[in-house]
Design a protein around this motif. Sequence first.
Motif, short mmCIF file in Angstrom:
data_model
loop_
_atom_site.label_atom_id
_atom_site.label_comp_id
_atom_site.label_asym_id
_atom_site.label_seq_id
_atom_site.Cartn_x
_atom_site.Cartn_y
_atom_site.Cartn_z
N SER A 27 26.23 28.85 -20.60
CA SER A 27 27.46 29.55 -20.24
C SER A 27 28.91 28.63 -20.17
CB SER A 27 27.40 30.33 -18.82
OG SER A 27 26.47 31.12 -19.11
N GLY A 28 28.51 27.47 -20.38
CA GLY A 28 29.58 26.19 -20.62
C GLY A 28 29.94 25.72 -19.06
N TYR A 29 31.05 25.66 -18.79
CA TYR A 29 31.59 24.85 -17.72
C TYR A 29 31.21 25.35 -16.21
CZ TYR A 29 35.16 21.67 -15.57
OH TYR A 29 36.05 20.78 -14.89
N ASN A 30 30.23 25.16 -15.80
CA ASN A 30 29.56 25.68 -14.49
C ASN A 30 30.15 24.92 -13.40
OD1 ASN A 30 27.67 28.07 -15.10
ND2 ASN A 30 26.64 26.38 -16.47
N VAL A 31 31.57 25.00 -13.29
CA VAL A 31 32.19 24.26 -12.07
C VAL A 31 32.98 25.18 -11.36
CG1 VAL A 31 33.56 22.26 -11.60
CG2 VAL A 31 31.89 21.99 -13.74
N HIS A 32 32.76 25.51 -10.20
CA HIS A 32 33.60 26.12 -9.45
C HIS A 32 35.12 25.89 -9.25
CE1 HIS A 32 29.86 28.65 -7.99
NE2 HIS A 32 30.40 29.35 -9.08
N ASP A 33 35.84 26.63 -9.62
CA ASP A 33 37.37 26.27 -8.90
C ASP A 33 37.53 27.27 -7.86
OD1 ASP A 33 40.13 26.10 -8.67
OD2 ASP A 33 40.66 26.87 -10.72
N ILE A 34 37.14 26.74 -6.70
CA ILE A 34 37.22 27.27 -5.46
C ILE A 34 38.49 27.80 -4.97
CG2 ILE A 34 36.62 27.22 -2.99
CD1 ILE A 34 34.50 25.15 -3.89
N ALA A 35 39.70 27.16 -5.05
CA ALA A 35 40.79 27.37 -4.78
C ALA A 35 41.33 28.88 -5.56
CB ALA A 35 41.69 26.32 -5.32
N THR A 36 41.05 28.91 -7.00
CA THR A 36 41.41 29.91 -7.45
C THR A 36 40.26 31.14 -7.15
OG1 THR A 36 42.11 28.96 -9.28
CG2 THR A 36 41.59 31.10 -9.97
N MET A 37 39.03 30.96 -7.04
CA MET A 37 38.01 31.88 -6.73
C MET A 37 38.27 32.66 -5.40
SD MET A 37 34.75 30.29 -8.30
CE MET A 37 33.69 31.42 -7.64
N SER A 38 38.91 31.74 -4.50
CA SER A 38 39.08 32.21 -3.15
C SER A 38 40.36 33.19 -3.02
CB SER A 38 39.10 31.24 -2.14
OG SER A 38 40.33 30.34 -2.37
N ASP A 54 14.22 27.56 4.05
CA ASP A 54 15.66 27.57 3.95
C ASP A 54 16.28 28.25 2.81
OD1 ASP A 54 15.94 25.35 6.28
OD2 ASP A 54 14.78 23.97 4.79
N PHE A 55 15.55 29.13 1.99
CA PHE A 55 16.04 29.87 1.09
C PHE A 55 17.39 30.54 1.62
CE2 PHE A 55 15.92 33.71 -1.26
CZ PHE A 55 16.20 33.37 -2.75
N VAL A 56 17.25 31.54 2.58
CA VAL A 56 18.14 32.40 2.96
C VAL A 56 19.45 31.66 3.14
CG1 VAL A 56 18.99 34.16 4.55
CG2 VAL A 56 16.60 34.30 3.41
N ASP A 57 19.39 30.64 4.11
CA ASP A 57 20.57 29.90 4.63
C ASP A 57 21.04 29.06 3.61
OD1 ASP A 57 20.05 30.91 7.36
OD2 ASP A 57 19.33 29.00 8.07
N THR A 58 20.35 28.67 2.81
CA THR A 58 21.14 28.03 1.56
C THR A 58 21.73 28.92 0.54
OG1 THR A 58 19.21 26.33 1.69
CG2 THR A 58 20.54 26.37 -0.26
N VAL A 59 21.08 29.89 0.26
CA VAL A 59 21.77 31.15 -0.52
C VAL A 59 22.88 31.66 -0.12
CG1 VAL A 59 21.31 33.42 -1.76
CG2 VAL A 59 19.62 31.67 -1.68
N ILE A 60 22.73 31.81 1.28
CA ILE A 60 24.05 32.54 1.90
C ILE A 60 25.29 31.48 1.92
CG2 ILE A 60 24.98 33.43 4.03
CD1 ILE A 60 23.26 35.42 2.63
N HIS A 61 25.00 30.36 2.23
CA HIS A 61 26.06 29.17 2.08
C HIS A 61 26.43 29.13 0.82
CE1 HIS A 61 28.00 25.32 2.35
NE2 HIS A 61 28.27 25.60 3.51
N SER A 62 25.84 29.19 -0.17
CA SER A 62 26.44 28.99 -1.53
C SER A 62 27.15 30.23 -2.03
CB SER A 62 25.03 28.84 -2.48
OG SER A 62 25.61 28.79 -3.94
N TYR A 63 26.99 31.23 -1.59
CA TYR A 63 27.83 32.35 -2.01
C TYR A 63 29.13 32.71 -1.29
CZ TYR A 63 24.57 33.31 -5.76
OH TYR A 63 23.85 33.20 -6.90
N ARG A 64 28.91 31.95 -0.03
CA ARG A 64 30.36 32.04 0.83
C ARG A 64 31.13 30.95 0.37
NH1 ARG A 64 27.62 34.59 6.80
NH2 ARG A 64 27.19 36.23 5.60
N HIS A 65 30.60 29.85 0.45
CA HIS A 65 31.77 28.37 0.21
C HIS A 65 32.14 28.42 -1.15
CE1 HIS A 65 32.29 24.35 -1.08
NE2 HIS A 65 32.42 24.16 0.22
N ARG A 66 31.75 28.90 -2.33
CA ARG A 66 32.35 28.99 -3.21
C ARG A 66 33.59 30.09 -3.43
NH1 ARG A 66 27.77 31.37 -7.33
NH2 ARG A 66 26.83 29.83 -5.92
N PHE A 67 33.73 30.78 -2.38
CA PHE A 67 35.02 31.84 -2.27
C PHE A 67 35.69 31.14 -1.00
CE2 PHE A 67 32.02 34.28 -4.76
CZ PHE A 67 33.05 34.81 -5.70
N GLY A 68 35.49 30.02 -0.45
CA GLY A 68 36.34 29.49 0.46
C GLY A 68 36.31 30.43 1.80
#
Length: 296
Positions: free
Chosen positions: A127-138, A202-216
């Motif tokens: 899928s190419g450029y797997n780099v989050h643009d958090i400012a835009t995504m948020s 630590d699966f749950v905490d790490t997953v939850i943090h990932s999907y919250r952080h990427r949206f600011g």
Amino acid sequence: MGPIHHVVGGQLDIAYERAGKQGGWPVVLLHGFPYDPRCYDEVVDILSANDADVVVPYMRGYGSTRYLNPDTIRSGQQTAFAQDLRDLLDGLGLAKPIVAGFDWGGRAACVGSMLWPELIGGLVSVSGYNVHDIATMSTTPEAPALESRSWYQWYFHSERGRAGLARYRRELARQLWSEWSPTWAVSESTFNASAESFDNPDFVDTVIHSYRHRFGLIAGDPVHEANERIVAAQEPISVPTVVLDAACDPLDEPQSREFHSLHFSNLIDYRIVQTGHNAPQEDPAAFADAIETLRQ
């Protein structure tokens, strides 16, 4: 693949599997959410037969990988994944490996290649450029038809979603496997072989943090803040790259070679594979061939 080994990094005791010819041409394969190293078993067999030295780590929050300190933020931010990759390379003394991944693993591979291109010999990214643009995504919504495919992410933004993941981690993962790979008739035994990795404490905490952080929605780990500022510039990646687009992945529609060239200044090849989201497990031969293209 064989026994599980461990290497100590800055924040993790990283569990990994290794196969092939030690001292051969090095490859690191990085899995995504919600998968584990089993998605690469057939890719490993192909590469090992061609004298590769193949390392497949368990991402943070999976399998036997563990945080070293109970006070460390269970962060799933993109620069944490990249730092884990660097720690793995440093700890094992891997010189300029080809790194390949999808989903979280593709993010680790892309961000690591952006931050430390001198350490990476080649990159295969689904899928190419797997780099989050958090400012835009948020701040910028997508069309409803596109937003709906990410229902699990919005679910994880709530405490109800956290509880749901904790209670139904296997059921939720199994549903995502089905939704994301609509043309793959995966067996229950294949799924169950990977699902054991979701029992990591630590699966749950790490997953939850990932999907919250990427949206600011939540702060990142201050340890990674300097790298987050670099990544925020969304610079192109200069490492020699092969991009794979999955034709049957409902999460990411294939883009043109010209589109991917905007993000990869050394795009060696672009290919469309007839798979869903889990490209290496659905078509291991095509995935291994993309890696072979970058062999030096």
